[in-house]
Design a protein around this motif. Structure first.
Motif, mmCIF file in Angstrom:
data_model
loop_
_atom_site.group_PDB
_atom_site.id
_atom_site.type_symbol
_atom_site.label_atom_id
_atom_site.label_comp_id
_atom_site.label_asym_id
_atom_site.label_seq_id
_atom_site.Cartn_x
_atom_site.Cartn_y
_atom_site.Cartn_z
ATOM 1 N N ASP A 74 1.939 -100.293 -26.732
ATOM 2 C CA ASP A 74 1.280 -101.567 -26.435
ATOM 3 C C ASP A 74 -0.242 -101.416 -26.396
ATOM 4 O OD1 ASP A 74 3.710 -102.866 -26.285
ATOM 5 O OD2 ASP A 74 3.933 -102.471 -24.137
ATOM 6 N N VAL A 75 -0.715 -100.308 -25.864
ATOM 7 C CA VAL A 75 -2.151 -100.061 -25.777
ATOM 8 C C VAL A 75 -2.736 -99.742 -27.156
ATOM 9 C CG1 VAL A 75 -3.905 -98.569 -24.729
ATOM 10 C CG2 VAL A 75 -1.894 -99.237 -23.417
ATOM 11 N N ASP A 76 -1.982 -99.013 -27.968
ATOM 12 C CA ASP A 76 -2.475 -98.562 -29.267
ATOM 13 C C ASP A 76 -2.423 -99.633 -30.352
ATOM 14 O OD1 ASP A 76 -2.899 -96.103 -28.152
ATOM 15 O OD2 ASP A 76 -1.046 -95.212 -28.923
ATOM 16 N N ARG A 77 -1.650 -100.681 -30.147
ATOM 17 C CA ARG A 77 -1.462 -101.703 -31.181
ATOM 18 C C ARG A 77 -2.811 -102.323 -31.562
ATOM 19 N NH1 ARG A 77 3.402 -103.312 -32.306
ATOM 20 N NH2 ARG A 77 4.170 -102.907 -30.203
ATOM 21 N N GLY A 78 -3.133 -102.251 -32.856
ATOM 22 C CA GLY A 78 -4.373 -102.804 -33.370
ATOM 23 C C GLY A 78 -5.553 -101.855 -33.331
ATOM 24 N N GLU A 79 -5.431 -100.739 -32.612
ATOM 25 C CA GLU A 79 -6.543 -99.805 -32.495
ATOM 26 C C GLU A 79 -6.265 -98.460 -33.161
ATOM 27 O OE1 GLU A 79 -8.156 -99.301 -28.635
ATOM 28 O OE2 GLU A 79 -7.968 -101.411 -28.138
ATOM 29 N N LYS A 80 -5.055 -97.983 -33.066
ATOM 30 C CA LYS A 80 -4.700 -96.669 -33.595
ATOM 31 C C LYS A 80 -3.546 -96.804 -34.569
ATOM 32 C CE LYS A 80 -6.028 -94.132 -29.462
ATOM 33 N NZ LYS A 80 -5.565 -93.242 -28.401
ATOM 34 N N ARG A 81 -3.340 -95.756 -35.313
ATOM 35 C CA ARG A 81 -2.228 -95.706 -36.264
ATOM 36 C C ARG A 81 -1.339 -94.522 -35.876
ATOM 37 N NH1 ARG A 81 -2.494 -94.305 -42.500
ATOM 38 N NH2 ARG A 81 -0.442 -95.042 -43.063
ATOM 39 N N THR A 82 -0.414 -94.765 -34.985
ATOM 40 C CA THR A 82 0.475 -93.706 -34.507
ATOM 41 C C THR A 82 1.834 -93.820 -35.185
ATOM 42 O OG1 THR A 82 1.216 -95.046 -32.650
ATOM 43 C CG2 THR A 82 -0.688 -93.636 -32.269
ATOM 44 N N LEU A 83 2.626 -92.784 -35.052
ATOM 45 C CA LEU A 83 3.943 -92.755 -35.685
ATOM 46 C C LEU A 83 4.836 -93.913 -35.247
ATOM 47 C CD1 LEU A 83 5.666 -91.038 -37.652
ATOM 48 C CD2 LEU A 83 6.578 -89.900 -35.647
ATOM 49 N N PRO A 84 4.926 -94.231 -33.945
ATOM 50 C CA PRO A 84 5.774 -95.363 -33.550
ATOM 51 C C PRO A 84 5.304 -96.707 -34.119
ATOM 52 C CG PRO A 84 5.272 -94.009 -31.653
ATOM 53 C CD PRO A 84 4.441 -93.501 -32.774
ATOM 54 N N LEU A 85 4.011 -96.871 -34.310
ATOM 55 C CA LEU A 85 3.508 -98.109 -34.893
ATOM 56 C C LEU A 85 3.789 -98.191 -36.385
ATOM 57 C CD1 LEU A 85 0.098 -98.521 -33.051
ATOM 58 C CD2 LEU A 85 2.171 -99.854 -32.716
ATOM 59 N N VAL A 86 3.827 -97.058 -37.061
ATOM 60 C CA VAL A 86 4.028 -97.043 -38.510
ATOM 61 C C VAL A 86 5.498 -97.167 -38.878
ATOM 62 C CG1 VAL A 86 3.742 -95.652 -40.597
ATOM 63 C CG2 VAL A 86 1.903 -95.775 -38.947
ATOM 64 N N ILE A 87 6.359 -96.357 -38.226
ATOM 65 C CA ILE A 87 7.773 -96.353 -38.638
ATOM 66 C C ILE A 87 8.695 -97.006 -37.617
ATOM 67 C CG2 ILE A 87 7.464 -94.310 -40.058
ATOM 68 C CD1 ILE A 87 8.886 -92.700 -37.913
ATOM 69 N N GLY A 88 8.176 -97.369 -36.461
ATOM 70 C CA GLY A 88 8.989 -98.030 -35.448
ATOM 71 C C GLY A 88 9.343 -97.105 -34.292
ATOM 72 N N GLU A 89 9.586 -97.732 -33.154
ATOM 73 C CA GLU A 89 9.879 -96.951 -31.951
ATOM 74 C C GLU A 89 11.246 -96.275 -32.005
ATOM 75 O OE1 GLU A 89 9.075 -98.923 -28.206
ATOM 76 O OE2 GLU A 89 7.657 -100.248 -29.222
ATOM 77 N N VAL A 90 12.238 -96.965 -32.532
ATOM 78 C CA VAL A 90 13.600 -96.409 -32.573
ATOM 79 C C VAL A 90 13.648 -95.185 -33.484
ATOM 80 C CG1 VAL A 90 15.981 -96.892 -33.211
ATOM 81 C CG2 VAL A 90 14.652 -98.632 -32.042
#
Length: 118
Positions: A74-90
């Protein structure tokens, strides 16, 4: 920003003391080893054990970092490009738990890890 660099660097820094300690037993140009007194067999055994511990620690640290990235989605959304944001949390959870399962499975079924501390 380079994707996954933070996770890989954290994993590397977690196991780098083990790898550095294993290098203390390597001969330099046929001279005496830097550290670890005793015969060559003791140096090789200690170096192998440290490398095996690093092989355990690196994937476990990477999976920990992936799980921490999932917590911060939730904090990283829109600011960083992390693995959960790219491919999904599940999918990220499956990858992290898969790494832990592979490491634990290799430790349980490998004779090297049963004899490591004997």
């Amino acid at each position: 920003k380079i994707f996954l660099v933070k996770n890989i660097l954290c994993g590397f820094f977690a196991v780098s003391p083990l790898l550095g300690a294993s290098l203390l037993g390597i001969h330099h140009g046929g001279s005496m080893p830097l550290c670890l007194p005793g015969n060559n067999n003791e140096i090789i055994i200690a170096s192998n054990k440290l490398c095996q511990l690093a092989a355990i620690g690196f994937p476990l640290q990477i999976s920990r970092e992936i799980l921490k990235d999932i917590e911060d989605v939730d904090v990283d959304r829109g600011e960083k490009r992390t693995l959960p944001l790219v491919i999904g949390e599940v999918v990220s959870k499956r990858i992290a738990y898969g790494l832990v399962g592979i490491v634990n499975g290799s430790m349980l079924f490998s004779p090297y890890y049963w004899k490591m501390f004997a």
